[in-house]
Every structure is written in C-alpha cells, then in structure tokens.
Design a protein around this motif. Structure first.
Motif, PDB file in Angstrom:
ATOM      1  N   PRO A   1      -3.862   6.422  -2.340  1.00  0.00           N
ATOM      2  CA  PRO A   1      -4.910   6.028  -1.384  1.00  0.00           C
ATOM      3  C   PRO A   1      -6.329   6.107  -1.953  1.00  0.00           C
ATOM      4  CG  PRO A   1      -3.407   7.640  -0.409  1.00  0.00           C
ATOM      5  CD  PRO A   1      -3.047   7.535  -1.851  1.00  0.00           C
ATOM      6  N   ARG A   2      -6.539   6.888  -2.996  1.00  0.00           N
ATOM      7  CA  ARG A   2      -7.883   6.952  -3.571  1.00  0.00           C
ATOM      8  C   ARG A   2      -8.218   5.697  -4.373  1.00  0.00           C
ATOM      9  NH1 ARG A   2      -6.654  12.409  -6.572  1.00  0.00           N
ATOM     10  NH2 ARG A   2      -4.769  11.142  -6.784  1.00  0.00           N
TER      11      ARG A   2
ATOM     12  N   HIS B   1      -9.009  -4.608   3.549  1.00  0.00           N
ATOM     13  CA  HIS B   1     -10.092  -5.176   4.352  1.00  0.00           C
ATOM     14  C   HIS B   1      -9.531  -6.178   5.352  1.00  0.00           C
ATOM     15  CE1 HIS B   1     -13.036  -3.414   1.640  1.00  0.00           C
ATOM     16  NE2 HIS B   1     -12.370  -3.902   0.621  1.00  0.00           N
TER      17      HIS B   1
ATOM     18  N   PRO C   1     -13.772  -4.680  -4.999  1.00  0.00           N
ATOM     19  CA  PRO C   1     -13.391  -3.340  -5.472  1.00  0.00           C
ATOM     20  C   PRO C   1     -14.183  -2.981  -6.728  1.00  0.00           C
ATOM     21  CG  PRO C   1     -11.805  -4.953  -6.240  1.00  0.00           C
ATOM     22  CD  PRO C   1     -12.770  -5.708  -5.350  1.00  0.00           C
TER      23      PRO C   1
ATOM     24  N   THR D   1       0.830  -1.208   0.000  1.00  0.00           N
ATOM     25  CA  THR D   1       0.000   0.000   0.000  1.00  0.00           C
ATOM     26  C   THR D   1       0.862   1.255   0.000  1.00  0.00           C
ATOM     27  OG1 THR D   1      -0.146  -0.073   2.409  1.00  0.00           O
ATOM     28  CG2 THR D   1      -1.927  -1.110   1.179  1.00  0.00           C
TER      29      THR D   1
ATOM     30  N   HIS E   1      -9.832  -0.417  -9.265  1.00  0.00           N
ATOM     31  CA  HIS E   1      -9.403  -0.302  -7.874  1.00  0.00           C
ATOM     32  C   HIS E   1      -8.743  -1.590  -7.395  1.00  0.00           C
ATOM     33  CE1 HIS E   1     -11.422   3.510  -6.423  1.00  0.00           C
ATOM     34  NE2 HIS E   1     -11.702   3.458  -7.711  1.00  0.00           N
TER      35      HIS E   1
ATOM     36  N   ALA F   1      -8.368  -4.111  -4.099  1.00  0.00           N
ATOM     37  CA  ALA F   1      -8.815  -4.493  -2.757  1.00  0.00           C
ATOM     38  C   ALA F   1      -7.804  -5.476  -2.190  1.00  0.00           C
ATOM     39  CB  ALA F   1     -10.199  -5.129  -2.816  1.00  0.00           C
TER      40      ALA F   1
ATOM     41  N   ARG G   1     -17.540  -6.640  -0.504  1.00  0.00           N
ATOM     42  CA  ARG G   1     -16.324  -5.839  -0.348  1.00  0.00           C
ATOM     43  C   ARG G   1     -15.483  -5.819  -1.614  1.00  0.00           C
ATOM     44  NH1 ARG G   1     -17.194  -7.772   4.920  1.00  0.00           N
ATOM     45  NH2 ARG G   1     -16.565  -6.352   6.616  1.00  0.00           N
TER      46      ARG G   1
ATOM     47  N   TYR H   1      -7.285   2.294  -3.548  1.00  0.00           N
ATOM     48  CA  TYR H   1      -7.256   0.957  -2.941  1.00  0.00           C
ATOM     49  C   TYR H   1      -7.948   0.972  -1.589  1.00  0.00           C
ATOM     50  CZ  TYR H   1      -3.770   2.152   0.581  1.00  0.00           C
ATOM     51  OH  TYR H   1      -3.140   2.702   1.648  1.00  0.00           O
ATOM     52  N   GLU H   2      -8.258  -0.233  -1.133  1.00  0.00           N
ATOM     53  CA  GLU H   2      -8.811  -0.407   0.201  1.00  0.00           C
ATOM     54  C   GLU H   2      -8.232  -1.664   0.817  1.00  0.00           C
ATOM     55  OE1 GLU H   2     -13.271   0.450   1.458  1.00  0.00           O
ATOM     56  OE2 GLU H   2     -13.099  -0.085  -0.665  1.00  0.00           O
TER      57      GLU H   2
END
Lengths: 489, 489
Positions: free
Chosen positions: A321-322, A327, A350, A316, A354, A356, A348, A324-325
């Motif tokens: 940061p806009r 979990h 992506p 990461t 994106h 995930a 959840r 990816y996420e």
C-alpha cells in the motif's frame, strides 16, 4: 532572436508617465473582462539573473485583484518534482479560466541551465524542445493565452546589479554561484538563450524580449504586450485549431463488435489457483520496480458494470500500500473544469517507483465529453493527438503505461444492472444515469472504436479484458500487468 | 517527423470505397462554402521524386469546379525568377479568397535541393528557414489556409517506379538525373527532409505526411486532411493573431509636427545647377548598379498635393528607361483585394539591376486602410511587423530600399488644392476625395507618426522630404538616392 534584438526607445518623461498610467488602468479594467471571457492567462518571466523578473511581476500584479492571480516562484525542482516528468511542475501551475498565473521563471530557465551545465545531450535537448513546443501548443490550442517574456540586460548592467546585491547582507543570498558564472560566461549563455528562443518562437506563443535595464520601462513594455495580447485572445475564444496528424506508431486494435466474449471463462478452482500465484509474482515485481524507480500507470475504462472495480481490487491486492494509489475519476470539479482537461491527470501522476491506477481516465474527453457535448467537436477531435502526446511524454519519462478496456456485451450489462437494482446492498451502484448511458450504447461503441483505433500506440497500447466472466478478466489483467512490467524492468 | 512517422492502416475495400466517395462529395460541396467564406486555400505538395504528387493533384481537382482552383507546377526557377527574391515565385501563386491553389511542389523542394546540392551554407539555411516560417505565418495570420503535404514512399518503391518510367520512351524524360541521385542517397535526403519539416512544423501550418505507396490511398488521406482542415479554417475566419514584437533595429524618426519646413528652399538657379549635376551622377550610378545587378526600390508616400509626381519625374529623368519602372498604386483591384495585401507589391518587384519606383505603397495598410476601416484593427496593427519582415526579405535579397515621406503643412495643401481647382488644366488632379481626406488630416498625421516610428528600420529607413518648396524636395531626394546607392555599390 536575442542576437538581432534592439531595444525600443523610452518615451519622454511625460508621455512615459501617461502611458504607464493608462496601461495600469487598462489592466485593472481587463481583469474582469478576462473573467467574463473565461480566458486563462499564463505569463512566463524568463531572462538573465538579476534582470528584475520578480520586481516587474510585483509591479504588474499591483493592478490585479488578488483573487484573480497567483505568482509561482519556481526554485530548482524539489526531490519530489525530480521524480515526476519534466513538465509536471509547470503543468501544475497553469491558471484557471479567467485568472492569471505569473511564473518566475519557467521551463526555459530549467532547460537552458541544464544545457549550460552539460546535463542535457544534444539529442535530449531536441527532445526537450519538442516537449516544450507540444506543451505550449496544447495550452494555446485549448484556449490558454501563453505570454513569454525574456528580461534582457547587458553584461555590465548584470555585473553591477549583482555587485550591488552582494554588498548588502540582506540581499547577498539572492546571488547564486551560478548567477556569477552566468555573468562570467555571458556570451555563451546568450547563445544558448538565443537558440532556445528561436526553437520555441511559435506563432501562437511568440517570445517578447523586454529591455530590462530600467525597471519602470520594463514594466511599461510588459504591460503594453500583456494588454494587446489579452485583447486579441479575448476575441478568439471560439477559435478552432488544426487537427494534427498522428506521428506515433499505432498498434492495430479490433472493433468491439469483433471481440469474442464467449468461452472466455475460468472455473473457481483455476481462478483461485492462478490468482494466488499471479498476485505473489506481482508483489515481487512491485518491490523491484520500486527499487528501480520505474513509474507505472494503469488505466481502466469500460462499460458500466463491466467489473472495473473488482478487477482493480485484484491488482491492488498484490501491492504494497505504500507504493500505489488508486484514483477514481468522476466528473471534474469546478477548479478542474476551469483548466486544461489533462491538468487533473498531470497532477495525479505517480512518483517514479510508484503505481497509479486510474479508474476512468483522460479518455473521458473522447467518450462522455464527446457524446454529451461537454466540449466542442474540435476539442475532442484534437484530443486523440493530445492524449498520444501526453502518454508519449510519460513513456519518455520512463513510465510503463497499461491501458485496459473492460468489455462486456449489452445483455450482460442488463443482467448486472437488474441484479443491482434488485439487490438492496448493491442499489447504490446503479443510478438513473447508468440507464441513460445504456440507451446510448451504439454511440458509445462507435466512440470507443475510434478511441481504440487512434490511441493504441506502441508505447501505450490498449488491452481488452473480456469480462463476461469477471474471473477471466481479472486473471488476464494480472497476466498483462506482469508481462508489461517484466518487459520494462 | 519523417523518422518517427508510421503509415496508417488502409481500410478494407468496401469501407475504403465508401470513405473515398463520401470525401469526394464532401469536397465538392465544400467548394461553394469556401467561396461564401472567402477562404483562400493554398495546398502544397512536397515529397519524394516519383511519389505521385501530380497524380494525386489530378485526382483531387476532379472534385472542384475549374473556376475555383489553379494548379501551379513549379519547375526549377526561371532566369527571371532567379533575379527576384526566393519567395517571389511562390507568393505570385497564392490563391484569391474563396479559391484553391495547388502547388507541385513548393519552397520545401527548392530549399532541400539546394541543401543537398550544397548550394546553401548552414547560415543561409537558417535564414531561409526563418523566411519560410515568416512567410507561412504571414499567410495564416492573414486568413490563408496553408496545407502542407509530404508524399512519402520508401526507397524500393521509388526505385521501382523510376525504373518503370525509364522503360518507356514517353515517360523517360520525367526522371531527372537528380531524381536518380535522390534514390541512391535516399537516407541522406530523408535526413535533410526530416530536419526541414521539423524546422517548419508550425501549429498554424503543420505538416501532413501522406503514405503514397498506393495512389488511391494517398488520395483518400489527402482528401481527409483537406476536408477537416477546411472545415476548421471556415470556423476561424475572424480569428485575430498576436502582435509580434519588432525584432529589427529601428532608426529614430521625428514626429511630423517637429519637421521644420520653413527655410527649406532653393532659388531657380541653384536648383537647375544642382539638378543637372545630380541627374548626371545618378545616371552613371544607374549603369553601375545595372552591371552589378543590384535591385533598387524607391517608394513615395506623402500628403495629397505634396509634389510626389514631380519629384519622381526628377528621378526618372536621370534613368535609362530600360532599367526602371514606375508603379502608381491606386485602390486595389478585385483580384488584388482578394489576396494578401502585400501580393500586389511582391508581384511588382524589380528584377535585380533594375529600379522600381512606387508612387504610394504597401504603407496604405497602416494609413488609408486603417483610417477608412478597410481592414480590421488586428490587421493593421500586425502590419508594421509584416511590412518590416517584407522589407527585410528584400534587403536580404540585396535590394536598396529608399522610402520617402513627402511633407507639407496644411496651409500649403490648401493653397495647392485651390490652385488646382481654379486651373482648368489641373482640375483633373483634384477630387472630392482629396477634400474629404483633408478633413481627416489630424487622424492621418497620427497614423503617419506611428508608421514612421515603427517601420523606420536600419535596412529600410524613412527619409522626409520637406516639400513646401518642391525644388528643395527634389534636390534632397536626388541626393539621398545617390548617397544610398553609393553606399551599396
């Protein structure tokens, strides 16, 4: 189906009213039984435009306590939904155990409309049917009652209903251009509907055609089928399902015991040098895949204290940061536990473009849930195939799937546990449960070996990160992510 | 299916032998469990010519006591079998509860061969698939485990095996012309197989593809799947299945209470005059349908002492004894009870051109078996559809189906019972059971009303024979038989 179908006969007035009353009361009684039996009921209303799907749902739910049901009116997919796999927005709606979801309408309408609008090729249609059959089978195999109603009216009736709606300012908007088109091309639509229903008429989720020419009569037919199907499903809560053969190409994986851990290390200098370069490269790739709208799913599993968290941070660290996420996956919450075990991962996913990152995953089904008895043997044995099907769905959607197993040996774990225990700042990272899990190391190792063997598909293979030296594992992870992304963009 | 399929990996020698040993022992242990659980297991071996179907069956059965299994090698249909419905010869082979039947090979091979030889049109193929899906679903719904294996070898392997067989005088005969053709048109065959398997890959009877390149490895794969499937099926003995919607056109029937019995009578003279003429006419028709090879099925249900026997006699009195058979149906014998309830009727079907008359029928399922609790509620509720499907199969085969309900009122029955009781020559005709059944008249009447309503299809409608005056009923029956036969020839 539709071609051969003949309407049943409407009972005479008194009998009709009696039956309707009886059924309404029965459904009312059943709702608490469903709760007790923890049966999830998914009721799908498909059918002709203006056939009264909404109206019959409105009537049926009058007999159910609002705490026990949800109605989902599925409009055309939203911008966001179009950026997810086809089944995403339906999976999202599945009910909890003991509850109803009514769908107006579902995956049939979307599919047949795409066929009629020539948005699906024959090959895409066949793939879609396969997805739908797998999806429904996964639901019923996991204890869902899936009720599929097709609300049927003839061409004249449809025409006259639409004309009625069009005459009033208040209802005019309810008739779309496509609805009119459907009436004009009734025969063609019927053929497409018929084929779809034949293709998806599974023994465990059969179609029921409802004569919808009369609304009250439609209600009675729906109630009849709902009640008998619910009664049967409640008897079958402990039913086991066949273990299907794997149909996906598998990549050979070593057993954990065969993974060489020694000598897989980097010195500080090498590490920092490579880290910097690789992160820069990954950052560039992230932009490209964002523009190309490629969805990416990176998953981490591994021994406690193997270094998953630090490894994820190095990925990461390279990303915008806009885009990816992360979990972190803990034990399921009650509302998650009450649904299909893949539901909390489906929801959840992506958006396309994106990334995930899952810190622990759906593989819990075949590790902790298996070993702690949180699901039945039939459940976890079925799960290898269900998971492969899930990942195939994601891969067909266009996702890049990168799965990591972070590997250390037992001694390394002990050393890290002890260090955590003795270091006040790290004590929060170690719990009694970690020690308990450690005692089951051998059982876990068997389960992991089976998992690696059965779920390392060509479209979603496992990668092993040797992590006795965490630096080595981080660099290896970055290299794999870069390699896999470059393959796909 | 076949297209996507990838062979699994053969374990290394020691593990391989261990697994094989373990599985063989496990199957040996399971045979008695199957007996206890009364599970019928139908194992279907399909696949390429020379793939070793017979050889793997030979290996598997070594682990089973000969009392518990039967192997059926299905050659091309015999002359007699060609004169029965397609599924007849397969239905005949289904196992008893607690036993295995191994089929080498089954309804897939016959169907795909007919497709490849262009004996089936696209429409016929689709109808065939529907029959097969119904057939398999009826078996699994009724508690059968249906295991479908496809033995797969590649083109080169097949070629080399066939060449091996052709070299020896003793084995030469085993390679047919069609086998050679198959190898030459391997790709085309694969496509047809693939489509068939996709079309029939049901959740309750999925396909398992066996990598048959190595015989011992094939055995291990088959054993693995057999064992896990049997274990699952044993857990599911009390599973209920959804009640499917009727998809067949129904003819409206009156309730029994609405049937006017008064005034339906003939005097002796009218009777004898008509009887003579009608029987003559029927005799002529019998010849014609024999020449045209139309199969005819006439069934009788009705109240005790309603006059079924005498009625049947007036039909058979007109027929050439070489062209008909009467089947009196009593309680099922143990070997019949141990199978699908329709089995004893399937096996009694007439050849084409012949007439079968059933004195009591498969409708026992929804009358006596329902009321006496000889089957579960789910069983008899499912049966209306299963019976309609059965009769549809017969009708599609070309059969004329004529179903009679012989109707009298309660008083007439009492009078006839009393007369039988008091007449020494007729006393054998009346039993305690008849009196007991009479007490349940009202329950039976409800069951009959439901049966008439749900199974009077356009291709196999019910006919009511008012039989307070037996003469009237006999003449009416003859007229209906004549009318129905004339419609069809």
């Amino acid at each position: 189906m539709l071609k051969e179908w003949m309407p049943g006969e409407i009972p005479e007035k008194r009998e009709f009213e009696e039956q309707l009353d009886k059924n309404r009361n029965r459904l009312y009684d059943l709702q608490t039984k469903i709760k007790e039996h923890r049966l999830p009921v998914l009721v799908l209303f498909e059918g002709w435009a203006a056939a009264g799907k909404g109206s019959v749902i409105g009537k049926v739910i009058k007999n159910i306590d609002p705490r026990f049901f949800k109605v989902a009116t599925m409009a055309s997919p939203s911008e966001e939904e179009l950026r997810k796999p086809f089944l995403y927005r339906y999976m999202k709606q599945i009910p909890e155990e003991g509850k109803f979801t009514f769908l107006d309408s579902g995956w049939m309408e979307q599919t047949t409309e795409e066929v009629l609008k020539k948005k699906l090729t024959e090959a895409e249609y066949e793939k879609r049917i396969e997805s739908v059959r797998r999806f429904e089978r996964q639901l019923t195999d996991n204890g869902y009652l899936v009720l599929k109603f097709f609300m049927h009216i003839d061409r004249e009736e449809q025409d006259s209903r639409m004309k009625g709606l069009l005459e009033e300012e208040d209802t005019k908007w309810r008739v779309t251009k496509f609805d009119r088109w459907q009436n004009k091309h009734y025969g063609k639509c019927k053929k497409v509907f018929d084929r779809y229903m034949k293709d998806t008429n599974l023994p465990s989720s059969p179609w029921y055609i409802i004569d919808a020419g009369n609304r009250k009569w439609a209600e009675l037919q729906v109630l009849d089928t709902m009640i008998s199907s619910i009664e049967i499903a409640m008897q079958n809560r402990l039913h086991s399902s066949p273990l299907l053969q794997n149909v996906f190409p598998l990549v050979k994986m070593p057993k954990l015991a065969e993974v060489e851990l020694q000598g897989k290390e980097l010195n500080e200098e090498e590490y920092h040098h490579e880290l910097k370069q690789l992160q820069k490269h990954l950052g560039e790739l992230h932009n490209r895949l964002y523009r190309k709208r490629v969805p990416v799913i990176i998953t981490y599993e591994g021994w406690d204290a193997a270094g998953k968290g630090g490894n994820i941070k190095r990925i990461t660290g390279a990303l915008d940061p806009r885009g990816y996420e992360v979990h972190p996956i803990a034990s399921p919450e009650p509302h998650e536990k009450a649904r299909h075990y893949l539901w909390r991962f489906w929801t959840r996913l992506p958006k396309d473009g994106h990334i995930a990152i899952f810190d622990r995953t759906w593989y819990g089904r075949v590790m902790v849930e298996r070993l702690e008895g949180f699901c039945t043997e039939n459940d976890w044995k079925r799960a290898y195939n269900e998971i492969n099907e899930f990942e195939k769905e994601l891969s067909d959607w266009g996702a890049v799937i990168i799965k990591f197993w972070v590997q250390i040996d037992k001694d390394t774990q002990l050393a890290r546990f002890t260090e955590r225990q003795n270091n006040p700042e790290k004590q929060w990272k170690i719990t009694e449960e970690d020690w308990r899990n450690r005692e089951k190391w051998d059982l876990y190792e068997d389960a992991v070996d089976e998992m690696l063997k059965k779920t390392s598909t060509s479209f979603a293979p496992w990668h092993i990160l040797e992590s006795v030296d965490k630096k080595y594992a981080r660099i290896k992870a970055l290299k794999i992510v870069i390699r896999e992304l470059e393959k796909h963009i």
